[in-house]
Design a protein around this motif. Structure first.
Motif, PDB file in Angstrom:
ATOM      1  N   PRO A   1       0.848  -1.194   0.000  1.00  0.00           N
ATOM      2  CA  PRO A   1       0.000   0.000   0.000  1.00  0.00           C
ATOM      3  C   PRO A   1       0.889   1.251   0.000  1.00  0.00           C
ATOM      4  CG  PRO A   1       0.082  -0.923   2.215  1.00  0.00           C
ATOM      5  CD  PRO A   1       0.887  -1.836   1.322  1.00  0.00           C
ATOM      6  N   LEU A   2       0.867   1.976  -1.115  1.00  0.00           N
ATOM      7  CA  LEU A   2       1.721   3.155  -1.261  1.00  0.00           C
ATOM      8  C   LEU A   2       0.892   4.434  -1.255  1.00  0.00           C
ATOM      9  CD1 LEU A   2       4.061   1.946  -4.166  1.00  0.00           C
ATOM     10  CD2 LEU A   2       4.359   1.623  -1.699  1.00  0.00           C
ATOM     11  N   ALA A   3       1.446   5.483  -0.652  1.00  0.00           N
ATOM     12  CA  ALA A   3       0.795   6.793  -0.638  1.00  0.00           C
ATOM     13  C   ALA A   3       1.853   7.891  -0.752  1.00  0.00           C
ATOM     14  CB  ALA A   3      -0.042   6.959   0.630  1.00  0.00           C
ATOM     15  N   PRO A   4       2.547   7.957  -1.911  1.00  0.00           N
ATOM     16  CA  PRO A   4       3.544   9.013  -2.062  1.00  0.00           C
ATOM     17  C   PRO A   4       2.872  10.381  -2.031  1.00  0.00           C
ATOM     18  CG  PRO A   4       3.119   7.948  -4.173  1.00  0.00           C
ATOM     19  CD  PRO A   4       2.367   7.175  -3.124  1.00  0.00           C
ATOM     20  N   ILE A   5       3.509  11.324  -1.370  1.00  0.00           N
ATOM     21  CA  ILE A   5       2.932  12.656  -1.199  1.00  0.00           C
ATOM     22  C   ILE A   5       3.450  13.568  -2.306  1.00  0.00           C
ATOM     23  CG2 ILE A   5       2.759  14.643   0.345  1.00  0.00           C
ATOM     24  CD1 ILE A   5       3.325  12.520   2.650  1.00  0.00           C
ATOM     25  N   GLY A   6       2.527  14.124  -3.076  1.00  0.00           N
ATOM     26  CA  GLY A   6       2.902  15.029  -4.159  1.00  0.00           C
ATOM     27  C   GLY A   6       1.678  15.470  -4.926  1.00  0.00           C
ATOM     28  N   GLY A   7       1.836  16.519  -5.717  1.00  0.00           N
ATOM     29  CA  GLY A   7       0.738  17.055  -6.508  1.00  0.00           C
ATOM     30  C   GLY A   7       0.353  16.138  -7.657  1.00  0.00           C
ATOM     31  N   ASP A   8      -0.675  16.541  -8.392  1.00  0.00           N
ATOM     32  CA  ASP A   8      -1.211  15.716  -9.478  1.00  0.00           C
ATOM     33  C   ASP A   8      -0.175  15.385 -10.541  1.00  0.00           C
ATOM     34  OD1 ASP A   8      -3.667  15.702  -8.226  1.00  0.00           O
ATOM     35  OD2 ASP A   8      -4.550  17.253  -9.520  1.00  0.00           O
ATOM     36  N   PHE A   9       0.632  16.382 -10.938  1.00  0.00           N
ATOM     37  CA  PHE A   9       1.631  16.132 -11.975  1.00  0.00           C
ATOM     38  C   PHE A   9       2.636  15.084 -11.510  1.00  0.00           C
ATOM     39  CE2 PHE A   9       5.727  16.929 -14.034  1.00  0.00           C
ATOM     40  CZ  PHE A   9       5.359  16.776 -15.356  1.00  0.00           C
ATOM     41  N   ARG A  10       3.172  15.262 -10.322  1.00  0.00           N
ATOM     42  CA  ARG A  10       4.142  14.289  -9.803  1.00  0.00           C
ATOM     43  C   ARG A  10       3.498  12.911  -9.662  1.00  0.00           C
ATOM     44  NH1 ARG A  10       8.035  17.436  -5.399  1.00  0.00           N
ATOM     45  NH2 ARG A  10       9.010  18.786  -6.954  1.00  0.00           N
ATOM     46  N   GLN A  11       2.266  12.865  -9.163  1.00  0.00           N
ATOM     47  CA  GLN A  11       1.577  11.575  -9.030  1.00  0.00           C
ATOM     48  C   GLN A  11       1.456  10.889 -10.383  1.00  0.00           C
ATOM     49  OE1 GLN A  11       0.548  10.022  -6.241  1.00  0.00           O
ATOM     50  NE2 GLN A  11       0.828  11.665  -4.763  1.00  0.00           N
ATOM     51  N   GLY A  12       1.157  11.681 -11.421  1.00  0.00           N
ATOM     52  CA  GLY A  12       1.049  11.125 -12.767  1.00  0.00           C
ATOM     53  C   GLY A  12       2.357  10.533 -13.247  1.00  0.00           C
ATOM     54  N   VAL A  13       3.457  11.248 -13.009  1.00  0.00           N
ATOM     55  CA  VAL A  13       4.780  10.751 -13.392  1.00  0.00           C
ATOM     56  C   VAL A  13       5.099   9.484 -12.601  1.00  0.00           C
ATOM     57  CG1 VAL A  13       7.265  11.248 -13.354  1.00  0.00           C
ATOM     58  CG2 VAL A  13       5.644  12.992 -14.171  1.00  0.00           C
ATOM     59  N   TRP A  14       4.831   9.495 -11.305  1.00  0.00           N
ATOM     60  CA  TRP A  14       5.131   8.323 -10.482  1.00  0.00           C
ATOM     61  C   TRP A  14       4.307   7.117 -10.917  1.00  0.00           C
ATOM     62  CZ3 TRP A  14       4.624  11.725  -5.516  1.00  0.00           C
ATOM     63  CH2 TRP A  14       5.715  12.610  -5.445  1.00  0.00           C
ATOM     64  N   ASN A  15       3.070   7.344 -11.355  1.00  0.00           N
ATOM     65  CA  ASN A  15       2.256   6.236 -11.869  1.00  0.00           C
ATOM     66  C   ASN A  15       2.895   5.634 -13.118  1.00  0.00           C
ATOM     67  OD1 ASN A  15       0.297   6.343  -9.872  1.00  0.00           O
ATOM     68  ND2 ASN A  15      -0.983   7.776 -10.999  1.00  0.00           N
ATOM     69  N   ILE A  16       3.436   6.481 -13.994  1.00  0.00           N
ATOM     70  CA  ILE A  16       4.120   5.981 -15.189  1.00  0.00           C
ATOM     71  C   ILE A  16       5.358   5.178 -14.786  1.00  0.00           C
ATOM     72  CG2 ILE A  16       5.451   6.672 -17.240  1.00  0.00           C
ATOM     73  CD1 ILE A  16       3.363   8.988 -17.544  1.00  0.00           C
ATOM     74  N   LEU A  17       6.094   5.640 -13.776  1.00  0.00           N
ATOM     75  CA  LEU A  17       7.263   4.889 -13.305  1.00  0.00           C
ATOM     76  C   LEU A  17       6.864   3.473 -12.896  1.00  0.00           C
ATOM     77  CD1 LEU A  17       9.133   7.515 -11.076  1.00  0.00           C
ATOM     78  CD2 LEU A  17       9.596   6.922 -13.463  1.00  0.00           C
ATOM     79  N   CYS A  18       5.704   3.349 -12.267  1.00  0.00           N
ATOM     80  CA  CYS A  18       5.240   2.037 -11.798  1.00  0.00           C
ATOM     81  C   CYS A  18       4.902   1.091 -12.947  1.00  0.00           C
ATOM     82  CB  CYS A  18       4.038   2.205 -10.878  1.00  0.00           C
ATOM     83  SG  CYS A  18       4.439   2.979  -9.298  1.00  0.00           S
ATOM     84  N   GLU A  19       4.777   1.619 -14.148  1.00  0.00           N
ATOM     85  CA  GLU A  19       4.452   0.805 -15.319  1.00  0.00           C
ATOM     86  C   GLU A  19       5.696   0.264 -16.028  1.00  0.00           C
ATOM     87  OE1 GLU A  19       2.149   3.449 -17.758  1.00  0.00           O
ATOM     88  OE2 GLU A  19       0.594   3.691 -16.226  1.00  0.00           O
ATOM     89  N   ILE A  20       6.883   0.727 -15.646  1.00  0.00           N
ATOM     90  CA  ILE A  20       8.118   0.284 -16.312  1.00  0.00           C
ATOM     91  C   ILE A  20       8.454  -1.123 -15.819  1.00  0.00           C
ATOM     92  CG2 ILE A  20      10.529   0.816 -16.821  1.00  0.00           C
ATOM     93  CD1 ILE A  20       9.956   3.673 -15.661  1.00  0.00           C
ATOM     94  N   PRO A  21       8.520  -2.090 -16.717  1.00  0.00           N
ATOM     95  CA  PRO A  21       8.807  -3.468 -16.300  1.00  0.00           C
ATOM     96  C   PRO A  21      10.235  -3.637 -15.778  1.00  0.00           C
ATOM     97  CG  PRO A  21       7.885  -3.404 -18.534  1.00  0.00           C
ATOM     98  CD  PRO A  21       8.244  -1.994 -18.151  1.00  0.00           C
ATOM     99  N   TYR A  22      10.414  -4.652 -14.941  1.00  0.00           N
ATOM    100  CA  TYR A  22      11.756  -5.034 -14.505  1.00  0.00           C
ATOM    101  C   TYR A  22      12.610  -5.293 -15.740  1.00  0.00           C
ATOM    102  CZ  TYR A  22      10.434  -5.813  -9.610  1.00  0.00           C
ATOM    103  OH  TYR A  22      10.030  -5.652  -8.317  1.00  0.00           O
ATOM    104  N   GLY A  23      13.881  -4.926 -15.662  1.00  0.00           N
ATOM    105  CA  GLY A  23      14.813  -5.201 -16.738  1.00  0.00           C
ATOM    106  C   GLY A  23      14.725  -4.247 -17.913  1.00  0.00           C
ATOM    107  N   GLU A  24      13.894  -3.223 -17.803  1.00  0.00           N
ATOM    108  CA  GLU A  24      13.753  -2.253 -18.883  1.00  0.00           C
ATOM    109  C   GLU A  24      13.983  -0.844 -18.364  1.00  0.00           C
ATOM    110  OE1 GLU A  24      10.225  -2.658 -21.270  1.00  0.00           O
ATOM    111  OE2 GLU A  24      10.282  -4.846 -21.109  1.00  0.00           O
ATOM    112  N   VAL A  25      14.332   0.053 -19.284  1.00  0.00           N
ATOM    113  CA  VAL A  25      14.483   1.466 -18.940  1.00  0.00           C
ATOM    114  C   VAL A  25      13.613   2.287 -19.886  1.00  0.00           C
ATOM    115  CG1 VAL A  25      16.811   1.261 -17.954  1.00  0.00           C
ATOM    116  CG2 VAL A  25      16.546   1.738 -20.405  1.00  0.00           C
ATOM    117  N   ILE A  26      13.357   3.519 -19.492  1.00  0.00           N
ATOM    118  CA  ILE A  26      12.565   4.462 -20.274  1.00  0.00           C
ATOM    119  C   ILE A  26      13.282   5.811 -20.193  1.00  0.00           C
ATOM    120  CG2 ILE A  26      11.100   5.102 -18.316  1.00  0.00           C
ATOM    121  CD1 ILE A  26       8.714   5.250 -20.227  1.00  0.00           C
TER     122      ILE A  26
END
Length: 179
Positions: free
Chosen positions: A73-98
């Motif tokens: 259960p994660l609750a990173p503290i940040g505004g909408d833009f940062r939350q959006g970026v962090w959500n994209i980070l969570c989509e990056i598979p293991y062993g890959e970079v973006i």
């Protein structure tokens, strides 16, 4: 109230923070912006169920397994833009970079904008309060440069190697502001 505990990892001591139920922070010792998203001081408390779950997750991760981010259960503290970026980070598979630019394109699409600043994305990535679990270490420069890890470039390299990233096209820049 924000609670904290420590975890000994192959990268050094890690501080975990929670609100009692959800993880709000994970910082490697010496990391930039350590505790930067918290508005109050942390009170050390080791006996919190979310800390036990996070430590087990980290044990599996550092043993070379690929635990799912959704297990915690994660609750990173940040505004909408940062939350959006962090959500994209969570989509990056293991062993890959973006790249920062790829994230900027995804954010622009999600916000119905024509374009988005890679620098703005870099700021959000750099201020990720839950390092390792929200995998900001999987973000690289457009040319393969390993810049911009608040925990330090050597730790970023260790995390990417642990995850089996092909490091052949990646490099540490000779100079730059995000080393």
């Amino acid at each position: 109230m924000v609670y904290s505990t420590r975890y000994t990892s192959p990268l050094g001591t890690i501080t975990l923070a929670c609100d009692g139920e959800k993880l709000v922070g994970l910082w490697i010792e010496g990391q930039k912006y350590h505790g930067g998203t918290l508005s109050e001081k942390m009170a050390e408390m080791n006996d919190v169920p979310v800390f036990d779950a996070a430590k087990k997750w980290l044990n599996r991760y550092f043993a070379g397994h690929k635990p799912a981010i959704s297990e915690l259960p994660l609750a990173p503290i940040g505004g909408d833009f940062r939350q959006g970026v962090w959500n994209i980070l969570c989509e990056i598979p293991y062993g890959e970079v973006i790249t920062y630019g790829d994230i900027a394109k995804k954010m622009a699409a999600r916000m119905n904008k024509e374009s988005m600043s890679s620098q703005a994305v870099g700021g959000a990535v750099g201020h990720n309060p839950i390092s390792i679990i929200i995998p900001c270490h999987r973000v690289v420069g457009a040319n393969g440069s390993l810049t911009g890890y608040a925990g330090g470039i050597s730790k970023k390299i260790k995390l990417l190697e642990l995850e089996g990233v092909n490091m052949s096209r990646l490099f540490v820049p000779a100079k730059g502001t995000a080393l």
